[in-house]
Design a protein around this motif. Sequence first.
Motif, mmCIF file in Angstrom:
data_model
loop_
_atom_site.group_PDB
_atom_site.id
_atom_site.type_symbol
_atom_site.label_atom_id
_atom_site.label_comp_id
_atom_site.label_asym_id
_atom_site.label_seq_id
_atom_site.Cartn_x
_atom_site.Cartn_y
_atom_site.Cartn_z
ATOM 1 N N LEU A 37 -57.960 13.352 127.188
ATOM 2 C CA LEU A 37 -58.079 12.164 128.025
ATOM 3 C C LEU A 37 -59.408 12.159 128.787
ATOM 4 N N GLY A 38 -59.777 13.305 129.334
ATOM 5 C CA GLY A 38 -61.043 13.398 130.056
ATOM 6 C C GLY A 38 -62.241 13.170 129.157
ATOM 7 N N SER A 39 -62.161 13.651 127.929
ATOM 8 C CA SER A 39 -63.250 13.439 126.976
ATOM 9 C C SER A 39 -63.421 11.957 126.683
ATOM 10 N N PHE A 40 -62.315 11.273 126.457
ATOM 11 C CA PHE A 40 -62.389 9.849 126.135
ATOM 12 C C PHE A 40 -62.942 9.049 127.316
ATOM 13 N N ILE A 41 -62.406 9.305 128.505
ATOM 14 C CA ILE A 41 -62.847 8.559 129.691
ATOM 15 C C ILE A 41 -64.308 8.862 130.006
ATOM 16 N N GLY A 42 -64.687 10.118 129.921
ATOM 17 C CA GLY A 42 -66.054 10.497 130.256
ATOM 18 C C GLY A 42 -67.089 10.019 129.257
ATOM 19 N N LEU A 43 -66.715 9.950 127.973
ATOM 20 C CA LEU A 43 -67.657 9.523 126.940
ATOM 21 C C LEU A 43 -67.785 8.007 126.853
ATOM 22 N N ALA A 44 -66.753 7.286 127.256
ATOM 23 C CA ALA A 44 -66.718 5.832 127.064
ATOM 24 C C ALA A 44 -67.878 5.093 127.746
ATOM 25 N N PRO A 45 -68.159 5.319 129.039
ATOM 26 C CA PRO A 45 -69.234 4.537 129.674
ATOM 27 C C PRO A 45 -70.588 4.712 128.996
ATOM 28 N N GLY A 46 -70.963 5.947 128.713
ATOM 29 C CA GLY A 46 -72.251 6.191 128.062
ATOM 30 C C GLY A 46 -72.311 5.594 126.667
ATOM 31 N N THR A 47 -71.189 5.690 125.941
ATOM 32 C CA THR A 47 -71.153 5.130 124.587
ATOM 33 C C THR A 47 -71.338 3.619 124.622
ATOM 34 N N ILE A 48 -70.656 2.962 125.533
ATOM 35 C CA ILE A 48 -70.764 1.503 125.648
ATOM 36 C C ILE A 48 -72.173 1.095 126.053
ATOM 37 N N MET A 49 -72.735 1.753 127.061
ATOM 38 C CA MET A 49 -74.039 1.354 127.558
ATOM 39 C C MET A 49 -75.144 1.630 126.542
ATOM 40 N N ILE A 50 -75.127 2.784 125.902
ATOM 41 C CA ILE A 50 -76.162 3.092 124.910
ATOM 42 C C ILE A 50 -76.049 2.161 123.710
ATOM 43 N N SER A 51 -74.828 1.843 123.295
ATOM 44 C CA SER A 51 -74.638 0.936 122.163
ATOM 45 C C SER A 51 -75.176 -0.455 122.484
ATOM 46 N N LEU A 52 -74.890 -0.953 123.694
ATOM 47 C CA LEU A 52 -75.406 -2.257 124.096
ATOM 48 C C LEU A 52 -76.930 -2.229 124.208
ATOM 49 N N PHE A 53 -77.456 -1.135 124.724
ATOM 50 C CA PHE A 53 -78.911 -1.007 124.835
ATOM 51 C C PHE A 53 -79.573 -1.032 123.464
ATOM 52 N N MET A 54 -79.014 -0.284 122.504
ATOM 53 C CA MET A 54 -79.591 -0.265 121.163
ATOM 54 C C MET A 54 -79.490 -1.627 120.504
ATOM 55 N N ASP A 55 -78.404 -2.342 120.739
ATOM 56 C CA ASP A 55 -78.247 -3.681 120.175
ATOM 57 C C ASP A 55 -79.328 -4.613 120.704
ATOM 58 N N ARG A 56 -79.574 -4.570 122.018
ATOM 59 C CA ARG A 56 -80.596 -5.442 122.609
ATOM 60 C C ARG A 56 -82.006 -4.979 122.234
ATOM 61 N N LEU A 57 -82.191 -3.666 122.090
ATOM 62 C CA LEU A 57 -83.509 -3.158 121.716
ATOM 63 C C LEU A 57 -83.885 -3.603 120.303
ATOM 64 N N THR A 58 -82.950 -3.481 119.362
ATOM 65 C CA THR A 58 -83.239 -3.913 117.990
ATOM 66 C C THR A 58 -83.467 -5.423 117.939
ATOM 67 N N ALA A 59 -82.728 -6.173 118.754
ATOM 68 C CA ALA A 59 -82.936 -7.622 118.801
ATOM 69 C C ALA A 59 -84.320 -7.959 119.348
ATOM 70 N N ALA A 60 -84.753 -7.224 120.378
ATOM 71 C CA ALA A 60 -86.074 -7.467 120.965
ATOM 72 C C ALA A 60 -87.186 -7.100 119.991
ATOM 73 N N LEU A 61 -86.985 -6.037 119.212
ATOM 74 C CA LEU A 61 -87.993 -5.643 118.225
ATOM 75 C C LEU A 61 -88.054 -6.635 117.072
ATOM 76 N N ALA A 62 -86.886 -7.163 116.681
ATOM 77 C CA ALA A 62 -86.840 -8.098 115.565
ATOM 78 C C ALA A 62 -87.379 -9.472 115.959
ATOM 79 N N GLU A 63 -87.040 -9.938 117.168
ATOM 80 C CA GLU A 63 -87.474 -11.257 117.642
ATOM 81 C C GLU A 63 -88.007 -11.122 119.070
ATOM 82 N N PRO A 64 -89.232 -10.660 119.205
ATOM 83 C CA PRO A 64 -89.787 -10.432 120.554
ATOM 84 C C PRO A 64 -90.112 -11.736 121.278
ATOM 85 N N ASP A 65 -89.196 -12.160 122.126
ATOM 86 C CA ASP A 65 -89.454 -13.342 122.943
ATOM 87 C C ASP A 65 -88.861 -13.116 124.329
ATOM 88 N N ALA A 66 -89.006 -14.103 125.196
ATOM 89 C CA ALA A 66 -88.564 -13.950 126.586
ATOM 90 C C ALA A 66 -87.060 -13.726 126.679
#
Length: 217
Positions: free
Chosen positions: A157-186
């Motif tokens: 339970l502790g592993s799941f709870i502790g890993l979840a925030p970082g997993t969500i944030m890094i995944s969202l960051f990578m999604d937005r980073l690839t989008a910014a690299l593919a279509e660099p606009d404001a």
Amino acid sequence: MVMYLLVIVGLTLAWRDPVLRQYMEPAALARTGQSLLAMPLGPLMVLAGYVLAVVLAMPVAVLITVGALVFGPWPGIAYTLVGMVSGAIVTYGIGLYSGAQLVDRWSTQGRIHALALALKRRGLWAIIVIRAVPVAPFVVVNMTAGAFRVRFRDYVLGSFIGLAPGTIMISLFMDRLTAALAEPDATTYGLLAAVVMLFGGVLWWFKRLMARGQASH
């Protein structure tokens, strides 16, 4: 953090290379993920790959980044979390059967015993904190928890709870980073900045929560 920055730098350099970029395109990565999942027992094979990667001591940041790039942010979050926790359970079992003496040989200054003592004394809370703010390599924590008989329910339970925030944030960051690299606009850069600010806010909130938890213990 250093490892994750190296991953980001490596991905950025790969994106700029004309040869490597064709393999880094979001569409190409998505096709790879779809092909994997479409295979017989594809999801199980993906989870088995995560377990193997954990056993081979691949950094957590790399596992999360690969999941986000290949499967997209939300499916990637699910596969990465389940895969990492499954790998954590397997390596917990390895530590359980290898024994504390064997695991402690990894440490020259008793750090493994100190880690085990913290895990056993503070249980669920300690595991959540160590997962969210890693103080030792992922596989080392897993095997130490098994070797020193940390309560299994608290561990999972502790592993799941502790890993979840970082997993969500890094995944969202990578999604937005690839989008910014593919279509660099404001717009894409604005969304990337918003995710970074959200990441910083969550980190600040978690540090306060961690400080309160330490004070209460």
